[in-house]
Design a protein around this motif. Structure first.
Motif, PDB file in Angstrom:
ATOM      1  N   ASP A 126      13.241  -2.849  -7.533  1.00  0.00           N
ATOM      2  CA  ASP A 126      11.971  -2.830  -6.805  1.00  0.00           C
ATOM      3  C   ASP A 126      11.723  -1.474  -6.146  1.00  0.00           C
ATOM      4  O   ASP A 126      12.654  -0.730  -5.839  1.00  0.00           O
ATOM      5  CB  ASP A 126      11.963  -3.908  -5.718  1.00  0.00           C
ATOM      6  CG  ASP A 126      11.841  -5.313  -6.287  1.00  0.00           C
ATOM      7  OD1 ASP A 126      11.386  -5.456  -7.434  1.00  0.00           O
ATOM      8  OD2 ASP A 126      12.212  -6.273  -5.579  1.00  0.00           O
ATOM      9  N   SER A 127      10.443  -1.186  -5.955  1.00  0.00           N
ATOM     10  CA  SER A 127       9.991  -0.088  -5.076  1.00  0.00           C
ATOM     11  C   SER A 127      10.165   1.311  -5.634  1.00  0.00           C
ATOM     12  O   SER A 127      10.441   2.252  -4.896  1.00  0.00           O
ATOM     13  CB  SER A 127      10.676  -0.190  -3.704  1.00  0.00           C
ATOM     14  OG  SER A 127      10.201  -1.319  -3.025  1.00  0.00           O
ATOM     15  N   LEU A 169      13.843   4.982  -5.116  1.00  0.00           N
ATOM     16  CA  LEU A 169      14.767   4.006  -4.531  1.00  0.00           C
ATOM     17  C   LEU A 169      15.718   3.451  -5.583  1.00  0.00           C
ATOM     18  O   LEU A 169      16.860   3.096  -5.278  1.00  0.00           O
ATOM     19  CB  LEU A 169      13.980   2.874  -3.868  1.00  0.00           C
ATOM     20  CG  LEU A 169      14.806   1.921  -2.999  1.00  0.00           C
ATOM     21  CD1 LEU A 169      15.393   2.652  -1.795  1.00  0.00           C
ATOM     22  CD2 LEU A 169      13.964   0.739  -2.524  1.00  0.00           C
ATOM     23  N   GLN A 187      15.853  -0.887   2.579  1.00  0.00           N
ATOM     24  CA  GLN A 187      14.829  -1.919   2.456  1.00  0.00           C
ATOM     25  C   GLN A 187      15.495  -3.213   2.017  1.00  0.00           C
ATOM     26  O   GLN A 187      16.462  -3.192   1.249  1.00  0.00           O
ATOM     27  CB  GLN A 187      13.765  -1.528   1.425  1.00  0.00           C
ATOM     28  CG  GLN A 187      12.912  -0.338   1.795  1.00  0.00           C
ATOM     29  CD  GLN A 187      11.759  -0.143   0.824  1.00  0.00           C
ATOM     30  OE1 GLN A 187      11.226  -1.098   0.262  1.00  0.00           O
ATOM     31  NE2 GLN A 187      11.367   1.104   0.628  1.00  0.00           N
ATOM     32  N   LYS A 219      14.459  -7.582   1.023  1.00  0.00           N
ATOM     33  CA  LYS A 219      13.500  -8.669   0.866  1.00  0.00           C
ATOM     34  C   LYS A 219      14.138  -9.984   1.309  1.00  0.00           C
ATOM     35  O   LYS A 219      15.288 -10.275   0.952  1.00  0.00           O
ATOM     36  CB  LYS A 219      13.066  -8.807  -0.595  1.00  0.00           C
ATOM     37  CG  LYS A 219      11.855  -8.006  -0.988  1.00  0.00           C
ATOM     38  CD  LYS A 219      11.429  -8.388  -2.402  1.00  0.00           C
ATOM     39  CE  LYS A 219      10.234  -7.589  -2.863  1.00  0.00           C
ATOM     40  NZ  LYS A 219       9.864  -7.952  -4.260  1.00  0.00           N
ATOM     41  N   CYS A 226      10.510   0.888 -13.073  1.00  0.00           N
ATOM     42  CA  CYS A 226      11.857   0.455 -12.658  1.00  0.00           C
ATOM     43  C   CYS A 226      12.483  -0.537 -13.627  1.00  0.00           C
ATOM     44  O   CYS A 226      13.325  -1.354 -13.227  1.00  0.00           O
ATOM     45  CB  CYS A 226      11.814  -0.154 -11.250  1.00  0.00           C
ATOM     46  SG  CYS A 226      11.297   1.016  -9.985  1.00  0.00           S
ATOM     47  N   LEU A 252      16.854  -4.131  -2.699  1.00  0.00           N
ATOM     48  CA  LEU A 252      15.818  -3.788  -3.668  1.00  0.00           C
ATOM     49  C   LEU A 252      16.371  -3.027  -4.861  1.00  0.00           C
ATOM     50  O   LEU A 252      15.691  -2.864  -5.878  1.00  0.00           O
ATOM     51  CB  LEU A 252      14.700  -2.999  -2.982  1.00  0.00           C
ATOM     52  CG  LEU A 252      13.604  -3.887  -2.351  1.00  0.00           C
ATOM     53  CD1 LEU A 252      14.163  -4.741  -1.224  1.00  0.00           C
ATOM     54  CD2 LEU A 252      12.435  -3.066  -1.860  1.00  0.00           C
ATOM     55  N   ARG A 254       9.179  -8.277   3.394  1.00  0.00           N
ATOM     56  CA  ARG A 254       9.916  -7.068   3.042  1.00  0.00           C
ATOM     57  C   ARG A 254      10.076  -6.201   4.285  1.00  0.00           C
ATOM     58  O   ARG A 254       9.090  -5.846   4.941  1.00  0.00           O
ATOM     59  CB  ARG A 254       9.150  -6.280   1.975  1.00  0.00           C
ATOM     60  CG  ARG A 254       9.844  -5.009   1.507  1.00  0.00           C
ATOM     61  CD  ARG A 254       8.898  -4.163   0.671  1.00  0.00           C
ATOM     62  NE  ARG A 254       8.472  -4.870  -0.523  1.00  0.00           N
ATOM     63  CZ  ARG A 254       8.572  -4.408  -1.763  1.00  0.00           C
ATOM     64  NH1 ARG A 254       9.084  -3.213  -1.975  1.00  0.00           N
ATOM     65  NH2 ARG A 254       8.140  -5.088  -2.789  1.00  0.00           N
ATOM     66  N   GLY A 276      11.727  -2.595   5.979  1.00  0.00           N
ATOM     67  CA  GLY A 276      12.173  -1.253   5.639  1.00  0.00           C
ATOM     68  C   GLY A 276      12.374  -0.432   6.896  1.00  0.00           C
ATOM     69  O   GLY A 276      11.893  -0.797   7.979  1.00  0.00           O
ATOM     70  N   ASN A 292       4.396   1.627   4.295  1.00  0.00           N
ATOM     71  CA  ASN A 292       4.377   0.196   4.036  1.00  0.00           C
ATOM     72  C   ASN A 292       3.864  -0.093   2.626  1.00  0.00           C
ATOM     73  O   ASN A 292       3.363   0.782   1.929  1.00  0.00           O
ATOM     74  CB  ASN A 292       3.563  -0.566   5.093  1.00  0.00           C
ATOM     75  CG  ASN A 292       2.094  -0.220   5.081  1.00  0.00           C
ATOM     76  OD1 ASN A 292       1.533   0.080   4.042  1.00  0.00           O
ATOM     77  ND2 ASN A 292       1.468  -0.259   6.236  1.00  0.00           N
ATOM     78  N   TYR A 293       3.996  -1.347   2.230  1.00  0.00           N
ATOM     79  CA  TYR A 293       3.760  -1.728   0.842  1.00  0.00           C
ATOM     80  C   TYR A 293       2.589  -2.700   0.772  1.00  0.00           C
ATOM     81  O   TYR A 293       2.748  -3.882   1.002  1.00  0.00           O
ATOM     82  CB  TYR A 293       5.030  -2.368   0.262  1.00  0.00           C
ATOM     83  CG  TYR A 293       4.959  -2.685  -1.209  1.00  0.00           C
ATOM     84  CD1 TYR A 293       5.165  -1.682  -2.158  1.00  0.00           C
ATOM     85  CD2 TYR A 293       4.694  -3.966  -1.657  1.00  0.00           C
ATOM     86  CE1 TYR A 293       5.116  -1.967  -3.509  1.00  0.00           C
ATOM     87  CE2 TYR A 293       4.635  -4.260  -3.011  1.00  0.00           C
ATOM     88  CZ  TYR A 293       4.851  -3.251  -3.930  1.00  0.00           C
ATOM     89  OH  TYR A 293       4.795  -3.541  -5.269  1.00  0.00           O
TER      90      TYR A 293
END
Length: 283
Positions: A119-120, A124, A137, A139, A173, A206, A227, A229, A235-236
């Motif tokens: 992820d991300s 990352l 980070q 989840k 990813c 992640l 999530r 971080g 932010n996402y």
């Protein structure tokens, strides 16, 4: 509630951890109703900027569900999970996103969500977590429906993969060394489909190599993710209106980056009241 040593060892070794029975039946029913209302409200909007349709019409990934309801607010600093986030990450954190996931019955053969990925983003993807360092980070996924058999939209993990170097990072990813097995109708070595019950919470790094199984069951899978971080991350897909933010507690507002009157470098050196607010009623 903090993790004991056995749980910490499992976490550091595997890159994920399942917490059982975090939500009670009243909370589960309330959240399931809220998810249904979020989806219904979302569908009625003429334009939707807070959703992802990349995974097909059978799969909802609604980025800003808190726009539509206040019933998810308590998950931002849930009494049984937030201190775990602090234990693994430290107090200088933010909530980077809240997502509603609804996965209807479907084989989803052409979806990236069914392929192994991290992820991300590709940066990352190249980070290797160290047990001595705070997590960058995390989840926390709150499951609202039972998943008791394989291929029911299970979370699929490869234990320990969060500390394997990705040799060919890419924009989405994806992990071709794993997905080559899926192309043959097989699972990569070591992959496990998690079985969960409504009310369970799964934490994962992640950088963990993971995928989502097709949902060949007759039931829709519903879950909500929070999530976290470190404060200096962007932010996402998480934006709330000022009127909406006013309905949150002081700590929840701080987790969304509201620092009141403070100096300009707050994302690196937060105000002196930060620890008091974050650790309220916890010390």
């Amino acid at each position: 509630m903090k993790l004991n040593q056995e749980q910490l060892d499992f976490w550091h070794t595997n890159g994920f951890l399942l917490l059982k029975n975090v939500l009670d039946s009243k909370q589960i029913n309330c959240l399931k109703q809220a998810v249904d209302e979020v989806v219904q409200t979302h569908e009625q909007k003429e334009t939707n900027t807070n959703t992802s349709r990349y995974h097909g019409k059978e799969y909802y990934n609604i980025h800003n569900p808190m726009d539509y309801t206040t019933d998810l607010d308590f998950l931002l600093d849930h009494q049984d999970t937030f201190d775990i986030a602090l234990q693994l990450m430290g107090p200088y954190i933010q909530v980077m996103g809240c997502h509603v996931f609804v996965r209807h019955p479907s084989d989803a053969k052409n979806s990236n969500i069914g392929k192994f990925h991290t992820d991300s983003g590709p940066s990352l993807q190249q980070q290797i977590p160290d047990p001595e360092n705070p997590a960058l980070q995390l989840k926390f996924q709150y499951f609202l429906t039972d998943i008791t058999e394989d291929n029911a939209s299970n979370f699929i993990a490869i234990p320990g993969s969060h500390r394997i170097r990705v040799t060919k990072p890419n924009l989405y990813c994806l992990l071709p060394e794993c997905n080559q097995y899926l192309e043959k109708g097989q699972m990569p070595p070591g992959a496990v489909q998690l079985k969960v019950n409504a009310g369970d919470v799964m934490i994962h790094a992640l950088t963990l190599w993971h995928a989502v199984a097709p949902n060949l069951s007759p039931h829709s899978r519903k879950s909500i993710s929070i999530r976290y971080g470190q404060m200096w991350f962007q932010n996402y897909h998480f934006r709330l209106s000022e009127d909406r933010i006013k309905k949150l507690t002081r700590r929840q507002q701080r987790l969304l980056g509201r620092f009141s009157e403070a100096r300009g470098d707050i994302h690196y050196r937060p105000p002196e009241d930060h620890l008091d607010i974050i650790y309220q009623n916890m010390l």
